[in-house]
Design a protein around this motif. Structure first.
Motif, PDB file in Angstrom:
ATOM      1  N   MET A  54    -102.580 -82.295 -47.928  1.00 39.21           N
ATOM      2  CA  MET A  54    -101.777 -81.757 -48.801  1.00 39.21           C
ATOM      3  C   MET A  54    -102.154 -80.427 -49.373  1.00 39.21           C
ATOM      4  N   LEU A  55    -101.065 -79.780 -49.943  1.00 37.11           N
ATOM      5  CA  LEU A  55    -101.356 -78.283 -50.371  1.00 37.11           C
ATOM      6  C   LEU A  55    -101.851 -78.122 -51.702  1.00 37.11           C
ATOM      7  N   ASN A  56    -102.752 -77.646 -51.989  1.00 39.14           N
ATOM      8  CA  ASN A  56    -103.306 -77.330 -53.407  1.00 39.14           C
ATOM      9  C   ASN A  56    -102.403 -76.341 -54.231  1.00 39.14           C
ATOM     10  N   ASP A  57    -102.529 -76.211 -55.269  1.00 37.48           N
ATOM     11  CA  ASP A  57    -101.731 -75.457 -56.046  1.00 37.48           C
ATOM     12  C   ASP A  57    -101.310 -74.067 -55.777  1.00 37.48           C
ATOM     13  N   SER A  58    -102.368 -73.411 -55.446  1.00 32.62           N
ATOM     14  CA  SER A  58    -102.113 -72.117 -55.223  1.00 32.62           C
ATOM     15  C   SER A  58    -101.350 -71.949 -53.683  1.00 32.62           C
ATOM     16  N   GLU A  59    -101.650 -72.712 -52.993  1.00 38.38           N
ATOM     17  CA  GLU A  59    -100.918 -72.685 -51.597  1.00 38.38           C
ATOM     18  C   GLU A  59     -99.373 -72.945 -51.866  1.00 38.38           C
ATOM     19  N   PHE A  60     -99.345 -74.179 -52.719  1.00 38.72           N
ATOM     20  CA  PHE A  60     -97.983 -74.543 -53.125  1.00 38.72           C
ATOM     21  C   PHE A  60     -97.310 -73.397 -53.757  1.00 38.72           C
ATOM     22  N   ALA A  61     -97.649 -72.532 -54.584  1.00 41.04           N
ATOM     23  CA  ALA A  61     -97.307 -71.449 -55.257  1.00 41.04           C
ATOM     24  C   ALA A  61     -97.034 -70.389 -54.353  1.00 41.04           C
ATOM     25  N   THR A  62     -97.814 -69.979 -53.424  1.00 42.83           N
ATOM     26  CA  THR A  62     -97.386 -69.036 -52.294  1.00 42.83           C
ATOM     27  C   THR A  62     -96.107 -69.417 -51.504  1.00 42.83           C
ATOM     28  N   LEU A  63     -96.317 -70.625 -51.210  1.00 40.79           N
ATOM     29  CA  LEU A  63     -95.167 -71.081 -50.373  1.00 40.79           C
ATOM     30  C   LEU A  63     -93.873 -70.989 -50.890  1.00 40.79           C
ATOM     31  N   ARG A  64     -93.855 -71.300 -52.251  1.00 40.14           N
ATOM     32  CA  ARG A  64     -92.803 -71.458 -53.241  1.00 40.14           C
ATOM     33  C   ARG A  64     -92.252 -69.903 -53.400  1.00 40.14           C
ATOM     34  N   ASN A  65     -93.184 -68.781 -53.656  1.00 42.27           N
ATOM     35  CA  ASN A  65     -92.857 -67.498 -53.606  1.00 42.27           C
ATOM     36  C   ASN A  65     -92.295 -66.906 -52.357  1.00 42.27           C
ATOM     37  N   ARG A  66     -92.945 -67.428 -51.335  1.00 41.67           N
ATOM     38  CA  ARG A  66     -92.159 -67.062 -50.084  1.00 41.67           C
ATOM     39  C   ARG A  66     -90.962 -67.343 -49.636  1.00 41.67           C
ATOM     40  N   PHE A  67     -90.484 -68.743 -50.090  1.00 43.10           N
ATOM     41  CA  PHE A  67     -89.073 -69.344 -49.928  1.00 43.10           C
ATOM     42  C   PHE A  67     -88.155 -68.483 -50.856  1.00 43.10           C
ATOM     43  N   LYS A  68     -88.738 -68.120 -52.123  1.00 42.95           N
ATOM     44  CA  LYS A  68     -87.947 -67.525 -52.935  1.00 42.95           C
ATOM     45  C   LYS A  68     -87.476 -66.317 -52.675  1.00 42.95           C
ATOM     46  N   ARG A  69     -88.402 -65.449 -52.187  1.00 44.36           N
ATOM     47  CA  ARG A  69     -88.211 -64.019 -51.521  1.00 44.36           C
ATOM     48  C   ARG A  69     -87.073 -63.904 -50.255  1.00 44.36           C
ATOM     49  N   ASP A  70     -87.347 -65.035 -49.680  1.00 42.46           N
ATOM     50  CA  ASP A  70     -86.478 -65.293 -48.293  1.00 42.46           C
ATOM     51  C   ASP A  70     -85.173 -65.592 -48.755  1.00 42.46           C
ATOM     52  N   ALA A  71     -84.988 -66.614 -49.747  1.00 44.57           N
ATOM     53  CA  ALA A  71     -83.445 -66.815 -50.190  1.00 44.57           C
ATOM     54  C   ALA A  71     -82.882 -65.528 -50.922  1.00 44.57           C
ATOM     55  N   GLU A  72     -83.809 -64.761 -51.594  1.00 43.25           N
ATOM     56  CA  GLU A  72     -83.157 -63.658 -52.065  1.00 43.25           C
ATOM     57  C   GLU A  72     -82.565 -62.489 -51.270  1.00 43.25           C
ATOM     58  N   PHE A  73     -83.302 -62.438 -50.291  1.00 47.61           N
ATOM     59  CA  PHE A  73     -83.063 -61.583 -48.999  1.00 47.61           C
ATOM     60  C   PHE A  73     -81.806 -62.061 -48.419  1.00 47.61           C
ATOM     61  N   LEU A  74     -81.729 -63.445 -48.028  1.00 50.07           N
ATOM     62  CA  LEU A  74     -80.393 -64.193 -47.444  1.00 50.07           C
ATOM     63  C   LEU A  74     -79.407 -63.776 -48.163  1.00 50.07           C
ATOM     64  N   MET A  75     -79.448 -64.118 -49.541  1.00 53.75           N
ATOM     65  CA  MET A  75     -78.027 -64.045 -50.576  1.00 53.75           C
ATOM     66  C   MET A  75     -78.001 -62.489 -50.524  1.00 53.75           C
ATOM     67  N   GLN A  76     -78.824 -61.412 -50.661  1.00 53.08           N
ATOM     68  CA  GLN A  76     -78.555 -60.209 -50.730  1.00 53.08           C
ATOM     69  C   GLN A  76     -77.517 -59.596 -49.517  1.00 53.08           C
ATOM     70  N   THR A  77     -78.067 -60.198 -48.471  1.00 54.39           N
ATOM     71  CA  THR A  77     -77.357 -59.736 -47.055  1.00 54.39           C
ATOM     72  C   THR A  77     -75.976 -60.541 -46.871  1.00 54.39           C
ATOM     73  N   ALA A  78     -75.990 -61.667 -47.348  1.00 52.17           N
ATOM     74  CA  ALA A  78     -74.742 -62.433 -47.344  1.00 52.17           C
ATOM     75  C   ALA A  78     -73.738 -61.793 -48.319  1.00 52.17           C
TER      76      ALA A  78
END
Length: 171
Positions: free
Chosen positions: A1-25
């Motif tokens: 399982m992921l620990n808290d720091s890895e989970f936070a990193t993964l969540r931030n990466r998805f958030k950046r990707d989602a913002e990028f996709l929303m801007q281009t869309a």
């Protein structure tokens, strides 16, 4: 399982990707919409669809001898027919008030600016008319079933579409 720091990193990466996709869309949609708005032409009032339904309605009226059957046939259940006619009169009078009086005689194109009470009244009238049109069609089907049997819904639907398309040509 992921620990808290890895989970936070993964969540931030998805958030950046989602913002990028929303801007281009949204940028792509705005370009498409502005191009579509530039290319958009107003639809013609008279088109093949409207003409088809009006001609079909006139043809059905002639072919089934509609008015003669309505006036002279004794099999028609008069209570249902009278209720249907009353509801039709209400719907047509509301439409004629808006189209003929306000638009043609008064020359008002934007009802809501001149008469701020019109939007809520027309909304309520539309909801009531929707219910009454369904009731109207059911009552006319029940009233005229003895005359045309299983063809009654098809005949009345064609007549209804012809009237709607004719009214759309007026407005």
């Amino acid at each position: 399982m992921l620990n808290d720091s890895e989970f936070a990193t993964l969540r931030n990466r998805f958030k950046r990707d989602a913002e990028f996709l929303m801007q281009t869309a949204t940028n792509g949609d705005e370009d498409e919409k502005s191009q579509k708005e530039k290319d958009a032409k107003p639809l013609p009032r008279i088109n093949r669809h409207s003409i088809f339904w009006i001609v079909a309605s006139v043809g059905v009226t002639y072919y089934v001898d509609f008015f003669h059957n309505i006036i002279e046939n004794e099999d028609i259940k008069s209570w249902w027919f009278n209720v249907g006619l009353a509801l039709l009169g209400i719907c047509l009078s509301l439409a004629m008030f808006c189209i003929v009086y306000l638009e043609w005689f008064k020359g008002i194109r934007h009802y809501d600016q001149e008469y701020p009470a019109i939007p809520p009244i027309t909304t309520a009238a539309f909801i009531a008319a929707s219910c009454s049109i369904l009731y109207f069609l059911c009552s006319l089907n029940m009233a005229l079933w003895p005359v045309w049997s299983f063809l009654t819904p098809l005949i009345l639907f064609t007549q209804f579409m012809g009237v709607v398309m004719f009214i759309s040509l007026l407005g």
